[in-house]
Design a protein around this motif. Structure first.
Motif, PDB file in Angstrom:
ATOM      1  N   ARG A  65      -8.360  -5.457   0.802  1.00  0.00           N
ATOM      2  CA  ARG A  65      -9.813  -5.440   0.668  1.00  0.00           C
ATOM      3  C   ARG A  65     -10.415  -6.668   1.335  1.00  0.00           C
ATOM      4  O   ARG A  65      -9.755  -7.711   1.429  1.00  0.00           O
TER       5      ARG A  65
ATOM      6  N   ARG B 396     -13.594   1.649  -6.239  1.00  0.00           N
ATOM      7  CA  ARG B 396     -13.938   0.329  -6.734  1.00  0.00           C
ATOM      8  C   ARG B 396     -15.318   0.342  -7.380  1.00  0.00           C
ATOM      9  O   ARG B 396     -15.565  -0.378  -8.342  1.00  0.00           O
ATOM     10  N   LEU B 400     -12.397   1.184 -10.632  1.00  0.00           N
ATOM     11  CA  LEU B 400     -10.995   1.586 -10.546  1.00  0.00           C
ATOM     12  C   LEU B 400     -10.373   0.970  -9.304  1.00  0.00           C
ATOM     13  O   LEU B 400     -10.977   0.138  -8.638  1.00  0.00           O
ATOM     14  N   HIS B 401      -9.165   1.398  -8.970  1.00  0.00           N
ATOM     15  CA  HIS B 401      -8.397   0.843  -7.879  1.00  0.00           C
ATOM     16  C   HIS B 401      -8.074   1.983  -6.921  1.00  0.00           C
ATOM     17  O   HIS B 401      -7.973   3.124  -7.369  1.00  0.00           O
ATOM     18  N   GLY B 402      -7.903   1.679  -5.616  1.00  0.00           N
ATOM     19  CA  GLY B 402      -7.518   2.736  -4.687  1.00  0.00           C
ATOM     20  C   GLY B 402      -6.272   3.460  -5.161  1.00  0.00           C
ATOM     21  O   GLY B 402      -6.124   4.659  -4.967  1.00  0.00           O
TER      22      GLY B 402
END
Lengths: 78, 724
Positions: A65, B396, B400-402
């Motif tokens: 990210r 996100r 949440l997360h990928g």
């Protein structure tokens, strides 16, 4: 020679990592994946929404990210 | 020779599962490690008189305490001391893969390195001097191609030699990685302190313990503190001293310096003529050119939607024929039982309880197998990682997360998964809060068990646009789950995000064997459920719907009524037959209404009329808590009991479409409720286990049921206002 944060690198730009300024889980993860000092990288592209960023490292592809890329300093040729 | 235990370890995507499949074939069993839900895969190997149990350890990049997987892999090696550890490494990604190898070497365990995908490396213009690599590492290195099985026999011969003691374990005197003067001196000091007290010396090498403490490995430090609190304090003081010094003089952390030196060590080895590149290392390969299209800013998301949508089309059109075939078999079976047995409780139980119940579930096996097959292709080809890459920015937003995408997809993000493995897939998430949010929302997805209900009701009421409706309901499940996650992350689960850093593995053609094993494993879980839990529940529900039955007075009333109409009409006439049939149906309906389940269902009507459900739907939804697919079998049981001819070919869907209590609006309301109410109890048990407390599991049951009820009531009432 100039040092910038990985976040600000452009697509297809190359550089060498000079510092990973983060400890703890994130730092450990970044290093486990091979992003350590002296590693050459190239920006391969970005996800459709500009984040995460995909980079080329030793012939393979990693993604992270933008806010994680902030901790990584890269030396680039100008 | 008794069976030796061999452990397989390696980076994710290094070909570990492919090698495991090649070694063990179909002789695999899947379980869990005690206390955690990381999958434990075990298989038997037998060739040329060499027998071994092979453990497929979870794929890891390192042996730090970053994730449950890494801790599980490390503990297995340290505690169970496998006879040989086979470390599979990707030849085309040597530097990063050797990072784990270095750490395994430091553990001083019997190690054999399997250099996988040497063919790919060669295509990429890389020459690897295998003998030299083995020499520098001090362990056997065997080139293999796991996909084709090339070199695997040699690998196993080498493992066998090591088990038999014909090859010495790694010699660490020869191979000691230097971490720089400061750290090395501290390590020397700490190693002496550890050795003096024999600290954990049965489990780990002394120097390894010292390295881990300097690396600030929380789990190992806890272990050391528990073993010898006094020594732990002295060791930690040394570690702190060097950490302070490094921060002051080099502005860096010990763990960073250690990682740098490990990579430096690897680079040092590789530079000594082990690897020669004939092309630019970072040149783009076919896989990268594919990525230029598949993760393209505009084309990428569109292609992703197209791929997901075509999976529905493929599974639904291809499965139609086998599904009706299975149904026909069970109808035939019911007919057989009907003609062989005389009327009575046994016949009723076999037809209504066993055959209809299990048949209703097994009928969907072809559909579910196809769906799992498609998912396995996405998984094994590497495309799912791209989906995570493209979806992370969106996930996100919802806290949440990928990587949550995996749990959602396994749970039924592409309709047809199962919330149980989905809940378990949340293990890969590190942050407790993102994990909990994923854990509590994945049951909203359309799992394989909800598919029969979706297929049934959509088929009965919205037959013209089946695929479209399926797709719409899948999208809806995503929207609801994500919004729910956001709400949870803003209220009960507030907190900072987890690292995303992950690999995009090169695209690979999935192997047929891998796909089959994947598909079969998951389908078998579903079938097993049908044979055990569902059979049992089906019988219990049949009993609940049959007993206590009508009172003698009421039964007499029906007998008298029959006698009354028989007097009025000519015997054998059509009018009489029709009247008698109506009386029979009334009696059966009354019997069911009078049964235990009927009473509960009727009592619940006081609330459920708000969303348009009558008592039969209530009974079915109650059954659905046991396992979602039971909703279909219960509806089947409830409706076939009111029918005279069990051989009748009219399907349950047609019956519902004709029923006065049902309408497209009721079907929609029921679908919404069924999609979002309490997860089945197997999932609830898993949530309790994963979350580490029953409170979260109960929370999951109540918040989802209340939400589902509000949603379906809203839709039903608004629909009624607009006259549907």
């Amino acid at each position: 020679m100039k040092t910038i944060s990985l976040r600000h690198m452009a697509k297809n730009q190359r550089g060498t990592i000079t510092a990973v300024k983060v400890a703890g889980d994130l730092g450990r993860r970044i290093r486990d994946m091979g992003l350590v000092n002296g590693t050459e990288i190239m920006i391969q592209g970005r996800a459709p929404l500009n984040d995460p960023v995909a980079l080329r490292i030793r012939g393979n592809t990693l993604t992270l990210r933008n806010n994680e890329a902030d901790y990584i300093e890269v030396e680039i040729d100008e | 020779m008794s069976k030796a235990t061999l452990a397989l370890t390696g980076n994710p995507n290094a070909g570990k599962t492919t090698l495991f499949n090649a070694l063990t074939g179909a002789r695999q069993h899947v379980g869990n490690y005690p206390g955690v839900t990381v999958e434990r895969k075990e298989g038997d190997y037998k060739k040329d008189g060499f027998e071994a149990v092979i453990i497929d350890l979870p794929g890891t990049y390192s042996l730090t305490a970053y994730s449950e997987e890494e801790v599980v892999a490390r503990n297995f090696i340290a505690d169970e001391k496998p006879a040989v550890v086979i470390n599979i490494i990707d030849a085309a990604n040597l530097e990063r893969n050797l990072y784990l190898t270095c750490q395994l070497l430091e553990l001083k365990i019997p190690l054999v390195v399997a250099l996988n995908m040497v063919d790919v490396a060669k295509d990429r213009g890389m020459d690897i001097d295998v003998e030299k690599l083995a020499l520098f590492l001090g362990v056997p290195v065997l080139p293999i191609v796991a996909r084709s099985g090339q070199g695997v026999d040699d690998l196993m011969r080498s493992a066998r030699d090591m088990v038999a003691g014909r090859i010495a374990p790694p010699d660490m005197v020869k191979l000691k990685i230097s971490y720089g003067e400061d750290i090395d001196q501290t390590l020397l000091l700490m190693t002496d302190m550890i050795r003096e007290k024999n600290l954990l010396n049965k489990k780990y090498p002394s120097r390894w313990i010292a390295v881990k403490i300097v690396e600030n490995d929380e789990i190992l430090i806890k272990e050391v503190v528990a073993a010898d609190p006094d020594l732990a304090e002295r060791l930690l003081r040394e570690a702190e001293k060097v950490a302070d010094h490094l921060l002051k003089t080099f502005d860096t952390y010990p763990e960073a310096l250690i990682a740098d030196h490990r990579y430096g060590f690897i680079k040092g080895i590789l530079k000594r003529g082990i690897i020669t590149h004939h092309y630019d290392e970072n040149r783009l390969y076919t896989s990268d050119h594919i990525d230029k299209v598949l993760t393209h800013r505009f084309a990428g998301p569109l292609i992703m939607l197209a791929i997901l949508f075509s999976i529905y089309q493929i599974t639904f059109s291809l499965s139609a024929l086998p599904v009706s075939g299975v149904e026909a078999v069970f109808n035939w079976l019911a007919g057989m039982v009907d003609s062989i047995l005389t009327d009575g409780p046994l016949k009723s139980m076999l037809i209504s309880g066993v055959i209809n119940g299990v048949g209703g579930v097994l009928g969907f096996v072809p559909l579910i197998m196809l769906m799992f097959f498609c998912i396995a292709i996405l998984e094994d080809s590497g495309y799912l990682a791209r989906v995570a890459f493209m979806m992370d920015r969106i996930f996100r937003i919802f806290g949440l997360h990928g990587s949550s995408v995996m749990a959602f997809i396994v749970s039924g993000g592409i309709a047809g998964g199962c919330a149980v493995p989905g809940v378990m897939a949340t293990r890969t998430l590190r942050s407790p809060k993102e994990r909990m949010a994923t854990l509590l929302t994945v049951p909203f997805m359309n799992c394989g068990a909800k598919l029969p209900i979706l297929a049934l009701l959509i088929g009965a009421f919205f037959a013209q646009h089946q695929a479209l409706y399926m797709f719409a309901f899948t999208l809806l499940s995503w929207i609801v789950a994500l919004l729910a996650a956001k709400v949870l992350r803003m209220t009960v689960l507030r907190g900072a995000p987890t690292p995303f850093v992950m690999e995009l593995p090169p695209y690979r053609f999935p192997t047929f064997k891998g796909l089959m094993i994947h598909t079969w494993e998951r389908s078998w879980q579903y079938i097993k459920k049908a044979g055990t839990v569902i059979l049992l529940i089906s019988i219990v529900l049949w009993a609940m719907m049959t007993y206590p039955g009508l009172s003698p007075e009421k039964r007499d009333a029906f007998v008298k009524e029959r006698a009354r109409v028989e007097v009025l009409h000519e015997s054998g006439s059509e009018a009489l037959e029709k009247l008698l049939l109506e009386i029979d149906n009334q009696e059966k309906a009354l019997t069911l209404r009078n049964s235990i389940a009927g009473k509960i269902g009727v009592a619940m009507e006081k609330v459920t009329w708000l969303s348009g459900f009558e008592w039969r739907t209530n009974i079915a939804l109650l059954g659905g808590f046991a396992a979602k697919e039971v909703v279909v079998s219960t509806l089947g049981t409830a409706y076939s009991m009111g029918e005279t001819d069990p051989e009748s070919s009219t399907s349950l869907g047609d019956r519902l479409a004709r029923d006065a209590a049902w309408s497209p609006l009721v079907a929609l309301s029921a679908l919404l409720f069924m999609m979002f109410y309490a997860p089945c109890f197997v999932t609830v048990v898993c949530i309790a286990q994963e979350a580490g407390s029953w409170n979260w599991a109960l929370f999951s049951v109540f918040y989802s049921t209340i939400f589902a009820f509000i949603l379906s009531t809203g839709v039903y009432q608004i629909g009624r206002i607009f006259g549907f």
